[in-house]
Design an enzyme around this catalytic site. Structure first.
Site: not given
Ligand code: PRP
Ligand code: URA
Length: 210
Positions: A103, A107, A201, A204
């Site tokens: 992703r 945006t 995340d 991560d």
């Protein structure tokens, strides 16, 4: 589209540790695997089986075996890879295909950078693994891709989902046979497209920052 949100104290307990920002990667990976195995139990409820006759030490009886073509498990790289072991533990005879998606954090639009799937998915039951259903862009694109290849039904397992993501996927799948199984339905997305309260995340936290 069917949406199933897990409701079990052990799942909520494991999720609480997963959400904690102080949980280190090795524990995060182990918990992700355990959670997926628990969610996979629900997600595979409608897996297709056929009758199979066997002999027990005592008599002959008819049980079931998973039907052919075998179900296809599709982790969405990178973070979905952390869910694969937990899924194949429950369904070891499934085949595995891969979709790599990322992703754009500005945006929030997904890009597909890798694909390793059978060309023809006719008559296949597919199980997509992606820990985070945020805007729904990544999962929606993946599900659409599988249907275009001929999949008959798609079940997605996500550790966390946001209401915005569910609505987006529902709009995109437009009446096709899709089931979402979520570990928890969170409150909302924040201004950066992150799930709140969420877990940060997922890629991560599983594998470190890239
Ligand atoms: C994360 C996550 C999902 C996606 C969800 O992946 O694993 O695939 O974001 O967001 P969306 O619903 O708004 O599309 P990311 O793009 O960070 O890639 P990664 O797995 O390589 O970390
Ligand atoms: N991707 C993640 O890894 N976490 C979020 O909260 C949203 C998208």
């Amino acid at each position: 589209m069917r949406v199933h949100v897990a409701d079990h104290p052990l799942i909520t307990h494991k999720l609480t540790v997963l959400r904690d920002k102080n949980t280190p990667s090795p524990v995060f990976r182990a918990l992700t695997e355990e959670l997926v195995t628990l969610l996979a139990y629900e997600a595979t409820r409608a897996v297709r089986v056929e009758p199979r006759q066997i002999e027990t030490p005592v008599t002959t009886t008819t049980g079931v075996a998973i039907s052919k073509p075998k179900p296809l498990v599709v982790p969405i790289l990178r973070a979905g890879l952390g869910m694969l072991e937990g899924m194949v533990k429950l369904m070891p005879t499934a085949e595995v295909g891969f979709l790599g998606m990322v992703r754009d954090e500005e945006t929030l639009q997904p890009t597909t950078y890798a694909e390793r799937l059978p060309d023809d998915l006719s008559d296949r039951q597919c199980f997509v693994l992606d820990p985070m259903l945020a805007t729904g862009g990544s999962l929606g694109t993946a599900i659409d891709f599988l249907f275009k290849r001929g999949a008959v039904d798609v079940t997605a397992i996500c550790i966390l989902g946001a209401p915005e993501g569910i609505a987006a996927v529902e709009k995109l799948v437009d009446g096709r046979d899709v089931t979402l199984v979520l570990g928890a339905l969170d409150e909302r997305l924040n201004e950066n497209g992150y799930i709140v309260p969420g877990l940060g995340d997922a890629g991560d936290r599983l594998y470190g920052t890239v």
